[in-house]
Motif scaffolding. Structure first.
Motif, PDB file in Angstrom:
ATOM      1  N   VAL A 241       0.844  -1.201   0.000  1.00 22.59           N
ATOM      2  CA  VAL A 241       0.000   0.000   0.000  1.00 22.59           C
ATOM      3  C   VAL A 241       0.879   1.250   0.000  1.00 22.59           C
ATOM      4  N   ASP A 242       1.952   1.210   0.759  1.00 21.37           N
ATOM      5  CA  ASP A 242       2.886   2.349   0.756  1.00 21.37           C
ATOM      6  C   ASP A 242       3.459   2.573  -0.648  1.00 21.37           C
ATOM      7  N   ALA A 243       3.797   1.490  -1.342  1.00 15.97           N
ATOM      8  CA  ALA A 243       4.354   1.611  -2.698  1.00 15.97           C
ATOM      9  C   ALA A 243       3.321   2.233  -3.643  1.00 15.97           C
ATOM     10  N   ILE A 244       2.064   1.868  -3.466  1.00 15.29           N
ATOM     11  CA  ILE A 244       0.995   2.424  -4.313  1.00 15.29           C
ATOM     12  C   ILE A 244       0.835   3.921  -4.033  1.00 15.29           C
ATOM     13  N   ILE A 245       0.861   4.294  -2.766  1.00 14.50           N
ATOM     14  CA  ILE A 245       0.750   5.711  -2.404  1.00 14.50           C
ATOM     15  C   ILE A 245       1.921   6.490  -3.013  1.00 14.50           C
ATOM     16  N   GLU A 246       3.100   5.916  -2.873  1.00 16.29           N
ATOM     17  CA  GLU A 246       4.313   6.548  -3.415  1.00 16.29           C
ATOM     18  C   GLU A 246       4.223   6.696  -4.931  1.00 16.29           C
ATOM     19  N   LYS A 247       3.757   5.661  -5.579  1.00 17.23           N
ATOM     20  CA  LYS A 247       3.640   5.662  -7.050  1.00 17.23           C
ATOM     21  C   LYS A 247       2.795   6.840  -7.537  1.00 17.23           C
ATOM     22  N   HIS A 248       1.791   7.180  -6.741  1.00 15.93           N
ATOM     23  CA  HIS A 248       0.886   8.273  -7.126  1.00 15.93           C
ATOM     24  C   HIS A 248       1.256   9.590  -6.447  1.00 15.93           C
ATOM     25  N   GLY A 249       2.470   9.636  -5.915  1.00 15.68           N
ATOM     26  CA  GLY A 249       2.972  10.888  -5.358  1.00 15.68           C
ATOM     27  C   GLY A 249       2.214  11.364  -4.131  1.00 15.68           C
ATOM     28  N   ALA A 250       1.510  10.449  -3.484  1.00 13.17           N
ATOM     29  CA  ALA A 250       0.733  10.778  -2.276  1.00 13.17           C
ATOM     30  C   ALA A 250      -0.210  11.964  -2.516  1.00 13.17           C
ATOM     31  N   GLU A 251      -0.697  12.055  -3.765  1.00 11.24           N
ATOM     32  CA  GLU A 251      -1.615  13.152  -4.124  1.00 11.24           C
ATOM     33  C   GLU A 251      -3.054  12.741  -3.818  1.00 11.24           C
ATOM     34  N   GLN A 252      -3.775  13.602  -3.113  1.00  9.72           N
ATOM     35  CA  GLN A 252      -5.164  13.284  -2.779  1.00  9.72           C
ATOM     36  C   GLN A 252      -6.008  13.099  -4.029  1.00  9.72           C
ATOM     37  N   ARG A 253      -5.705  13.869  -5.082  1.00  4.88           N
ATOM     38  CA  ARG A 253      -6.516  13.753  -6.297  1.00  4.88           C
ATOM     39  C   ARG A 253      -6.333  12.388  -6.970  1.00  4.88           C
ATOM     40  N   ALA A 254      -5.313  11.636  -6.553  1.00  2.00           N
ATOM     41  CA  ALA A 254      -5.078  10.307  -7.132  1.00  2.00           C
ATOM     42  C   ALA A 254      -5.719   9.195  -6.288  1.00  2.00           C
ATOM     43  N   LEU A 255      -6.589   9.584  -5.379  1.00  2.00           N
ATOM     44  CA  LEU A 255      -7.192   8.600  -4.472  1.00  2.00           C
ATOM     45  C   LEU A 255      -7.875   7.457  -5.235  1.00  2.00           C
TER      46      LEU A 255
ATOM     47  N   ALA B  41      -7.290   6.389  -8.250  1.00  2.00           N
ATOM     48  CA  ALA B  41      -6.269   5.555  -8.904  1.00  2.00           C
ATOM     49  C   ALA B  41      -5.585   4.652  -7.880  1.00  2.00           C
ATOM     50  N   MET B  42      -5.355   5.176  -6.675  1.00  2.00           N
ATOM     51  CA  MET B  42      -4.747   4.350  -5.619  1.00  2.00           C
ATOM     52  C   MET B  42      -5.679   3.189  -5.260  1.00  2.00           C
ATOM     53  N   LEU B  43      -6.957   3.491  -5.168  1.00  2.00           N
ATOM     54  CA  LEU B  43      -7.915   2.427  -4.842  1.00  2.00           C
ATOM     55  C   LEU B  43      -7.948   1.377  -5.955  1.00  2.00           C
ATOM     56  N   GLN B  44      -7.844   1.837  -7.198  1.00  2.00           N
ATOM     57  CA  GLN B  44      -7.806   0.882  -8.323  1.00  2.00           C
ATOM     58  C   GLN B  44      -6.592  -0.037  -8.192  1.00  2.00           C
ATOM     59  N   ASP B  45      -5.459   0.546  -7.836  1.00  2.00           N
ATOM     60  CA  ASP B  45      -4.244  -0.267  -7.691  1.00  2.00           C
ATOM     61  C   ASP B  45      -4.359  -1.240  -6.516  1.00  2.00           C
ATOM     62  N   ILE B  46      -4.950  -0.773  -5.433  1.00  2.00           N
ATOM     63  CA  ILE B  46      -5.122  -1.661  -4.270  1.00  2.00           C
ATOM     64  C   ILE B  46      -6.048  -2.818  -4.655  1.00  2.00           C
ATOM     65  N   GLN B  47      -7.127  -2.487  -5.371  1.00  2.00           N
ATOM     66  CA  GLN B  47      -8.035  -3.557  -5.787  1.00  2.00           C
ATOM     67  C   GLN B  47      -7.324  -4.501  -6.766  1.00  2.00           C
ATOM     68  N   GLY B  48      -6.477  -3.939  -7.617  1.00  2.00           N
ATOM     69  CA  GLY B  48      -5.706  -4.770  -8.545  1.00  2.00           C
ATOM     70  C   GLY B  48      -4.792  -5.732  -7.802  1.00  2.00           C
ATOM     71  N   GLU B  49      -4.304  -5.290  -6.665  1.00  2.00           N
ATOM     72  CA  GLU B  49      -3.393  -6.113  -5.858  1.00  2.00           C
ATOM     73  C   GLU B  49      -4.132  -7.220  -5.116  1.00  2.00           C
ATOM     74  N   TYR B  50      -5.295  -6.868  -4.545  1.00  2.00           N
ATOM     75  CA  TYR B  50      -5.998  -7.812  -3.666  1.00  2.00           C
ATOM     76  C   TYR B  50      -7.286  -8.378  -4.258  1.00  2.00           C
ATOM     77  N   ASN B  51      -7.700  -7.838  -5.408  1.00  2.00           N
ATOM     78  CA  ASN B  51      -8.958  -8.249  -6.024  1.00  2.00           C
ATOM     79  C   ASN B  51     -10.164  -7.701  -5.268  1.00  2.00           C
ATOM     80  N   TYR B  52      -9.943  -6.924  -4.229  1.00  2.00           N
ATOM     81  CA  TYR B  52     -10.977  -6.176  -3.525  1.00  2.00           C
ATOM     82  C   TYR B  52     -10.248  -5.145  -2.657  1.00  2.00           C
ATOM     83  N   LEU B  53     -10.999  -4.376  -1.892  1.00  2.00           N
ATOM     84  CA  LEU B  53     -10.384  -3.345  -1.057  1.00  2.00           C
ATOM     85  C   LEU B  53     -10.429  -3.782   0.411  1.00  2.00           C
ATOM     86  N   PRO B  54      -9.340  -4.366   0.908  1.00  2.00           N
ATOM     87  CA  PRO B  54      -9.341  -4.816   2.310  1.00  2.00           C
ATOM     88  C   PRO B  54      -9.475  -3.616   3.263  1.00  2.00           C
ATOM     89  N   ARG B  55     -10.220  -3.801   4.332  1.00  2.00           N
ATOM     90  CA  ARG B  55     -10.443  -2.731   5.319  1.00  2.00           C
ATOM     91  C   ARG B  55      -9.112  -2.190   5.849  1.00  2.00           C
TER      92      ARG B  55
END
Ligand code: FES
Length: 159
Positions: A7-21, A23-37
């Motif tokens: 998750v830290d790597a995903i945040i970093e990848k998107h420059g920790a920009e709030q407007r990329a939220l 996209a970050m969720l898409q990447d997290i879902q891509g990693e886990y196939n859902y959004l873990p709490r």
């Protein structure tokens, strides 16, 4: 399994920009196939966002799932063109064989099942999609054969 480093790597990848939220969720879902709490809680903490805001975005988009999804994703179209050609019978057969309703995942996490209102290929109706593979001119009698391709020898059920 939730991995804080991913998750830290995903945040970093998107420059920790709030407007990329999103996209970050898409990447997290891509990693886990859902959004873990745990991933959403960590994301909110790192981004200094209220958790409720993260959940609002996660719930807004239908593509996001807050529940674990199956390895294989099944979608049956129930739009008008597919409906009048038997789409409901196809969806009913999927549900019967897997023992789940639209929006649910089998207990073995092999299949998730959803319905949609049009896939944009109405001439092929009724249409069923499994992992991005389109099956046109579907019929209830063909469902078991299609599912067998994704489940080995037998169709996984909740029975
Ligand atoms: S109504 Fe099913 S693809 Fe359009």
């Amino acid at each position: 399994m939730f991995d804080v480093n991913k998750v830290d790597a995903i945040i970093e990848k998107h420059g920790a920009e709030q407007r990329a939220l999103t996209a970050m969720l898409q990447d997290i879902q891509g990693e886990y196939n859902y959004l873990p709490r745990e991933a959403l809680e960590h994301l909110a903490q790192k981004m200094k966002l209220p958790l409720i805001q993260v959940y609002q975005v996660a719930r807004f988009y239908r593509a996001f799932s807050l529940e674990p999804r199956g390895k294989h994703s099944i979608t049956v179209c129930l739009g008008t063109a597919c409906h009048v050609r038997g789409g409901v019978a196809v969806a009913d057969q999927v549900g019967r064989l897997l023992g789940i309703k639209p929006g649910e995942t089998t207990k073995d996490r092999r299949f998730s099942f959803d319905t949609v209102n049009c896939l944009g290929c109405c001439a092929l109706g009724p249409v069923m999609v499994v992992d991005g593979q389109y099956y046109g001119k579907m019929a209830a009698s063909k469902v078991e054969r299609v599912l067998a391709k994704y489940s080995g020898e037998e169709v996984a059920t909740n029975a």
